[in-house]
Design a protein around this motif. Structure first.
Motif, PDB file in Angstrom:
ATOM      1  N   VAL A  98      -5.581   8.090  32.634  1.00 50.14           N
ATOM      2  CA  VAL A  98      -6.775   8.795  32.182  1.00 50.14           C
ATOM      3  C   VAL A  98      -7.439   9.542  33.328  1.00 50.14           C
ATOM      4  N   GLN A  99      -8.144  10.592  32.968  1.00 52.51           N
ATOM      5  CA  GLN A  99      -9.097  11.207  33.883  1.00 52.51           C
ATOM      6  C   GLN A  99     -10.471  10.638  33.569  1.00 52.51           C
ATOM      7  N   THR A 100     -11.225  10.259  34.593  1.00 52.14           N
ATOM      8  CA  THR A 100     -12.585   9.754  34.398  1.00 52.14           C
ATOM      9  C   THR A 100     -13.575  10.843  34.795  1.00 52.14           C
ATOM     10  N   ARG A 101     -14.686  10.916  34.065  1.00 51.90           N
ATOM     11  CA  ARG A 101     -15.721  11.910  34.366  1.00 51.90           C
ATOM     12  C   ARG A 101     -17.095  11.280  34.187  1.00 51.90           C
ATOM     13  N   LEU A 102     -17.800  11.120  35.290  1.00 54.64           N
ATOM     14  CA  LEU A 102     -19.155  10.575  35.287  1.00 54.64           C
ATOM     15  C   LEU A 102     -20.120  11.689  35.666  1.00 54.64           C
ATOM     16  N   ALA A 103     -20.950  12.106  34.707  1.00 56.40           N
ATOM     17  CA  ALA A 103     -21.983  13.120  34.945  1.00 56.40           C
ATOM     18  C   ALA A 103     -23.339  12.444  34.806  1.00 56.40           C
ATOM     19  N   TYR A 104     -24.200  12.622  35.813  1.00 57.66           N
ATOM     20  CA  TYR A 104     -25.470  11.905  35.797  1.00 57.66           C
ATOM     21  C   TYR A 104     -26.548  12.699  36.524  1.00 57.66           C
ATOM     22  N   SER A 138     -17.244   9.423  30.357  1.00 52.86           N
ATOM     23  CA  SER A 138     -16.121   9.398  29.430  1.00 52.86           C
ATOM     24  C   SER A 138     -14.808   9.387  30.192  1.00 52.86           C
ATOM     25  N   VAL A 139     -13.744   8.985  29.490  1.00 51.30           N
ATOM     26  CA  VAL A 139     -12.390   9.090  30.031  1.00 51.30           C
ATOM     27  C   VAL A 139     -11.565   9.912  29.052  1.00 51.30           C
ATOM     28  N   PHE A 140     -10.459  10.487  29.580  1.00 53.07           N
ATOM     29  CA  PHE A 140      -9.595  11.361  28.795  1.00 53.07           C
ATOM     30  C   PHE A 140      -8.156  10.882  28.941  1.00 53.07           C
ATOM     31  N   PRO A 141      -7.614  10.109  27.989  1.00 50.92           N
ATOM     32  CA  PRO A 141      -6.235   9.616  28.112  1.00 50.92           C
ATOM     33  C   PRO A 141      -5.225  10.753  28.017  1.00 50.92           C
ATOM     34  N   GLY A 142      -4.287  10.779  28.955  1.00 55.37           N
ATOM     35  CA  GLY A 142      -3.227  11.779  28.928  1.00 55.37           C
ATOM     36  C   GLY A 142      -3.760  13.181  28.755  1.00 55.37           C
ATOM     37  N   SER A 182      -4.768  17.063  28.807  1.00 51.79           N
ATOM     38  CA  SER A 182      -4.254  18.397  29.075  1.00 51.79           C
ATOM     39  C   SER A 182      -5.437  19.316  29.304  1.00 51.79           C
ATOM     40  N   ASN A 183      -5.237  20.330  30.119  1.00 49.12           N
ATOM     41  CA  ASN A 183      -6.319  21.264  30.403  1.00 49.12           C
ATOM     42  C   ASN A 183      -6.469  22.330  29.332  1.00 49.12           C
ATOM     43  N   VAL A 184      -5.512  22.381  28.389  1.00 51.70           N
ATOM     44  CA  VAL A 184      -5.532  23.440  27.386  1.00 51.70           C
ATOM     45  C   VAL A 184      -5.496  22.919  25.955  1.00 51.70           C
ATOM     46  N   ALA A 185      -5.471  21.604  25.761  1.00 49.10           N
ATOM     47  CA  ALA A 185      -5.410  21.042  24.407  1.00 49.10           C
ATOM     48  C   ALA A 185      -6.087  19.685  24.393  1.00 49.10           C
ATOM     49  N   ILE A 186      -6.636  19.312  23.240  1.00 49.50           N
ATOM     50  CA  ILE A 186      -7.221  17.986  23.064  1.00 49.50           C
ATOM     51  C   ILE A 186      -6.119  17.042  22.610  1.00 49.50           C
ATOM     52  N   LEU A 187      -5.750  16.109  23.475  1.00 41.21           N
ATOM     53  CA  LEU A 187      -4.681  15.160  23.189  1.00 41.21           C
ATOM     54  C   LEU A 187      -5.223  13.740  23.185  1.00 41.21           C
ATOM     55  N   ASN A 188      -4.535  12.866  22.469  1.00 40.47           N
ATOM     56  CA  ASN A 188      -4.864  11.438  22.462  1.00 40.47           C
ATOM     57  C   ASN A 188      -6.345  11.186  22.152  1.00 40.47           C
TER      58      ASN A 188
END
Length: 344
Positions: free
Chosen positions: A103-109, A159-163, A165-171
């Motif tokens: 996953v990619q993790t993204r913490l915005a605060y 949020s996290v983003f499993p698998g 892609s930079n151009v599509a919403i996956l998983n």
């Protein structure tokens, strides 16, 4: 494992043990069989608009009592002819195990001064709704992230983003974090790990599989060929995709894309692994795993990347107490929609 400029060789002794010029304990490396909690680990993923995984070209041949598998690959794309990272741009591959567990993790605060700060990292699913990542990508300086999760102030999102892609919403796209678990008083820099407990989702919890958290002996780890995947950040925005590099211009990796690499374990310390992998900002928390087990077995991580050590890459090495802490905290946050791992 032997690497050349145009080929990669995977050598397996008949009977399945990994040949690296030394004795490898296969039971130790592949000792976590796929359990009932591994829904969807082996199969065609969850995509509804795909034709199946892309084939891997390989040639098998036998030399004496050794079966060699030659995986045919392109010339390594590297910006300094030393970068082993490959962009994963195939949507079908990103929806296959084990990469869909990365996953990619993204913490915005909001900072105390009212500005927006964003921390990006990498991690992997270690339970039906449990991600392991670096502590420094999940704990923002000067703020209480768990309080922000509960209060949901303006500008906040974790949020996290499993698998991804930079151009599509996956998983399923982004998956919100419900709680961050970590040791607030780490003894050393090598206690740089945390668990992200994700919102329990009937459509997603337990549906992507997980990687195991395994403690291996020094003799097994020394010289081991391992894999790692994560989401390096870009030094500047790329105006092209990773599959279309511009000679003399590209300074990729391009942000937002998963990059996969394989490398050697160069040195083994009690709490740290030194690897020949490449690491940069955004890859913190990337899993390091052994990829030589059967397709029906859970991949075992030996640690996670945390940063550079000299000219090499440093990874937190799982020890018994780390494994115990991680597993016990995963079990303390069960899912009502998925079977928990067998160690719970």
């Amino acid at each position: 494992m032997v690497m050349s400029n145009s080929h990669r060789f995977l050598t397996l002794a008949l009977g399945g043990s990994f040949v690296l010029g030394c004795s490898i304990d296969e039971e130790e490396l592949c000792g976590e069989p796929r359990g009932d909690d591994e829904v969807g680990v082996v199969g065609e993923g969850v995509s509804q608009d795909r034709d199946g995984p892309e084939p891997i070209e390989f040639v098998e041949y036998q030399v004496d009592d050794v079966l060699a598998v030659e995986v045919l690959a392109q010339e390594p794309r590297s910006w300094e002819n030393e970068d082993p990272r490959w962009p994963v741009t195939s949507e079908s591959t990103l929806q296959e195990y084990p990469l869909r567990t990365v996953v990619q993790t993204r913490l915005a605060y909001p900072t105390p001064g009212g500005d927006l700060s964003i921390i990006r990292g990498s991690g992997f699913l270690a339970g039906p709704r449990h991600v392991i990542t670096n502590r420094h990508t999940a704990v923002a300086p000067g703020v209480n992230v768990n309080e922000m999760i509960e209060d949901e102030p303006a500008l906040f999102d974790f949020s996290v983003f499993p698998g991804r892609s930079n151009v599509a919403i996956l998983n399923g796209g982004d998956w919100r974090v419900e709680r961050v678990l970590y040791n607030p008083y780490p003894v050393t820099e090598y206690d740089d790990y945390a668990i992200l407990v994700l919102e329990d989702d009937p459509e997603r919890s337990g549906q992507y599989g997980r990687m195991g958290v395994c403690e291996f002996s020094k003799g097994t780890l020394d010289g081991l060929w391992v894999s790692s995947a994560g989401f390096p950040g870009a030094d500047q925005d790329c105006e092209h995709t990773p599959d279309d590099p511009i000679p003399g211009v590209s300074d990729c990796p391009c942000g937002g894309w998963m990059y996969l690499q394989s490398c050697w374990v160069e040195d083994v310390d009690p709490q740290e692994l030194t690897l020949s992998c490449v690491v940069q900002s955004g890859q913190s928390g990337s899993p390091v795993w052994f990829d030589g087990c059967g397709s029906d077995e859970t991949r075992c991580t030996v640690g996670i990347l945390y940063g550079s050590t000299g000219l090499s890459t440093g990874a937190v090495r799982w020890e018994d107490e780390d494994v115990e802490w991680l597993r016990s905290n995963i079990c303390a946050w069960p899912s009502q929609y998925a079977v928990m791992p067998s160690f719970c």
